[in-house]
Motif scaffolding. Sequence first.
Motif, short mmCIF file in Angstrom:
data_model
loop_
_atom_site.label_atom_id
_atom_site.label_comp_id
_atom_site.label_asym_id
_atom_site.label_seq_id
_atom_site.Cartn_x
_atom_site.Cartn_y
_atom_site.Cartn_z
N GLU A 1 0.81 -1.21 0.00
CA GLU A 1 0.00 0.00 0.00
C GLU A 1 0.85 1.28 0.00
OE1 GLU A 1 -4.01 -1.52 2.38
OE2 GLU A 1 -2.34 -0.63 3.51
N TYR A 2 1.92 1.27 0.80
CA TYR A 2 2.66 2.54 1.03
C TYR A 2 4.17 2.39 0.92
CZ TYR A 2 -1.89 3.42 3.18
OH TYR A 2 -3.24 3.53 3.41
N GLY A 3 4.64 1.23 0.48
CA GLY A 3 6.08 0.99 0.45
C GLY A 3 6.87 2.02 -0.34
N ASP A 4 6.26 2.55 -1.41
CA ASP A 4 6.98 3.53 -2.24
C ASP A 4 7.30 4.81 -1.48
OD1 ASP A 4 6.92 1.84 -4.39
OD2 ASP A 4 5.08 2.68 -5.25
N TYR B 1 4.92 8.89 7.47
CA TYR B 1 3.65 8.21 7.77
C TYR B 1 2.53 9.20 8.06
CZ TYR B 1 0.31 5.42 10.55
OH TYR B 1 -0.83 4.82 11.05
N ILE B 2 2.80 10.21 8.89
CA ILE B 2 1.74 11.15 9.25
C ILE B 2 1.37 12.08 8.10
CG2 ILE B 2 2.43 11.10 11.68
CD1 ILE B 2 3.47 13.98 11.27
N ASN B 3 2.19 12.10 7.06
CA ASN B 3 1.89 12.94 5.90
C ASN B 3 1.19 12.17 4.78
OD1 ASN B 3 2.86 15.54 6.71
ND2 ASN B 3 4.94 14.74 6.55
N ILE B 4 0.91 10.89 5.03
CA ILE B 4 0.11 10.11 4.07
C ILE B 4 -1.35 10.36 4.39
CG2 ILE B 4 -0.45 7.81 3.22
CD1 ILE B 4 2.36 6.92 3.98
N SER C 1 -3.95 0.30 11.52
CA SER C 1 -2.90 1.05 10.81
C SER C 1 -1.60 1.04 11.60
CB SER C 1 -3.36 2.50 10.59
OG SER C 1 -4.51 2.56 9.78
N LEU C 2 -1.69 1.21 12.92
CA LEU C 2 -0.49 1.18 13.75
C LEU C 2 0.15 -0.21 13.76
CD1 LEU C 2 -1.72 3.36 16.75
CD2 LEU C 2 0.11 3.95 15.14
N ASN C 3 -0.67 -1.25 13.75
CA ASN C 3 -0.14 -2.61 13.71
C ASN C 3 0.59 -2.86 12.39
OD1 ASN C 3 -1.21 -3.08 16.19
ND2 ASN C 3 -2.78 -4.50 15.54
N LYS C 4 0.01 -2.38 11.29
CA LYS C 4 0.67 -2.55 9.98
C LYS C 4 1.99 -1.80 9.94
CE LYS C 4 -2.87 -1.31 7.39
NZ LYS C 4 -3.65 -1.01 6.16
N LEU C 5 1.98 -0.57 10.44
CA LEU C 5 3.21 0.22 10.45
C LEU C 5 4.27 -0.43 11.32
CD1 LEU C 5 4.88 2.77 9.85
CD2 LEU C 5 3.74 3.88 11.78
N ASN D 1 2.38 5.80 -7.38
CA ASN D 1 1.86 4.57 -7.99
C ASN D 1 0.53 4.11 -7.38
OD1 ASN D 1 4.11 4.34 -9.72
ND2 ASN D 1 5.30 3.34 -8.10
N GLN D 2 -0.17 5.01 -6.73
CA GLN D 2 -1.50 4.69 -6.19
C GLN D 2 -2.56 5.48 -6.94
OE1 GLN D 2 -1.66 5.35 -1.92
NE2 GLN D 2 -1.71 3.16 -1.59
N LYS D 3 -3.67 4.83 -7.23
CA LYS D 3 -4.82 5.50 -7.84
C LYS D 3 -5.97 5.44 -6.83
CE LYS D 3 -5.61 5.31 -12.23
NZ LYS D 3 -6.02 4.86 -13.58
N ILE D 4 -6.49 6.61 -6.49
CA ILE D 4 -7.44 6.73 -5.38
C ILE D 4 -8.72 7.41 -5.88
CG2 ILE D 4 -7.83 7.73 -3.08
CD1 ILE D 4 -4.69 7.80 -2.88
N GLY D 5 -9.84 6.89 -5.45
CA GLY D 5 -11.11 7.48 -5.80
C GLY D 5 -11.68 8.29 -4.66
N VAL D 6 -12.20 9.49 -4.96
CA VAL D 6 -12.74 10.39 -3.93
C VAL D 6 -14.19 10.72 -4.25
CG1 VAL D 6 -12.50 12.61 -2.77
CG2 VAL D 6 -10.45 11.40 -3.58
N GLN D 7 -15.03 10.64 -3.25
CA GLN D 7 -16.40 11.13 -3.38
C GLN D 7 -16.57 12.30 -2.43
OE1 GLN D 7 -20.36 9.38 -1.88
NE2 GLN D 7 -20.22 8.62 -3.98
#
Length: 435
Positions: A228-231, A246-249, A259-263, A363-369
């Motif tokens: 998800e965020y390795g780049d 991390y806090i700027n993502i 999220s903290l467990n993944k980090l 390299n992420q494509k994100i959809g926003v509503q």
Amino acid sequence: MISIISIFSCKNNIKKVIILTEEKLLEPEPLELENLGFKFDDKPVYGSLVVYIDRLDFLYKYEKRYDSRTIYFDFEKISLNTENFAYHGAYDRTLIICREGAYCEIYCNHSDFEKIINQLNLFKEYRGIAIAKKNQELIKKNQKLKRISESSLSNAEIKTIVSNYIIEFDITSYPTITNSENASFNLLTDILCKKLPPLNSKNELETVTLQMLQIIYIDVLSDIFNSEYGDFFSEIDDLPHMIEKYINIDTIYHLDDYSLNKLTSYLISRSVLSKGDYACLVQQTKDSVLEMLYRKQVELTEKKLATSKASAIEIITIHDIDLMTGSEFEHYIASLFKKMGYKSQVTNLSGDQGIDIILEKANQKIGVQTKCYSSSVSNSAIQEVVAGLRFYGLSKGIVVTNRGFTKSAIELAKANNIILWDREFLKQKLEEFSL
């Protein structure tokens, strides 16, 4: 090692105290206790017999009360947090009993009370030795099972099964003993039972399964975070800069447990954090994130206070947002994401399939509503975004509103990994990127 402590009281004197060891009595029941043969001079008497069976973790109490021709039985399991147990004998006489698995018989009356206490104080020391021995045996057993767990994970099939279990059953929290109470955990143990080396009991099977889950959990969550965020972290290898990144993502709930467990798992896999107690490592990560978020807030507040009133007039506030139309809000959010470093494209106003803006970054494509509402956003918005992600082939979804979200919307978003920007979060971004 099981201790049996019995006190026989007749009328107003304590007549006999027996402290002995009985290793055959694994699960004490009243009928089994009858066969122990506690007697007083081989004669029927009136009074009471109390037996305490000490298994070091729980105290089992068995009481036999005599009243004329009738015998009453009472059996209960007592959990104690103290090292000693107080027995209140006849006429409020109290005998402090140290629970220990040594053999001793003392015949006495109340004049020998001090003698009994002195003797039982010795048993306190013996019990400490027994507990230490039990703990040492438990450590050795766990070390043996840990070796079995680690060697079993060298089997590609077993490793795949355990890894897929974590993903399939959405194990977001670090596996603990409470997992053994889940039906899905029992399914996993039944599957692994056929593939693991022979074990002595179901308890050992559950322990080995849990240990494998704990080992693989870190690897699985690290892989998820990396995908998800390795780049964002490819050229960083120190903790402060990784936490700052991390806090700027913007597509992470920074203080969410998962999220903290993944980090944390990712930091362990990158050797930024040393292996150790997982809960302590997660807390260390959380403390670092909180500290960095506070520093960021200080910087934003300083910039805000240093901004002249003349230039502040041009700043868009949350109250300005409230007055926007849906289309104006949509285009403003698109421009806000551009300031945040994203490529931002507004979709067609009609037939947008639940996605108003498509973002690209790292390299992420994100959809926003976007939802410029006068009330809370319901779960239908979440459903639309989930459908839109599939339609456009996007990796993540965000719903941005100038209000809040209903409880059902929050729950559905969490289940589908959809990021929610409520009024407070949007205000924070306005302050951060409108300066």
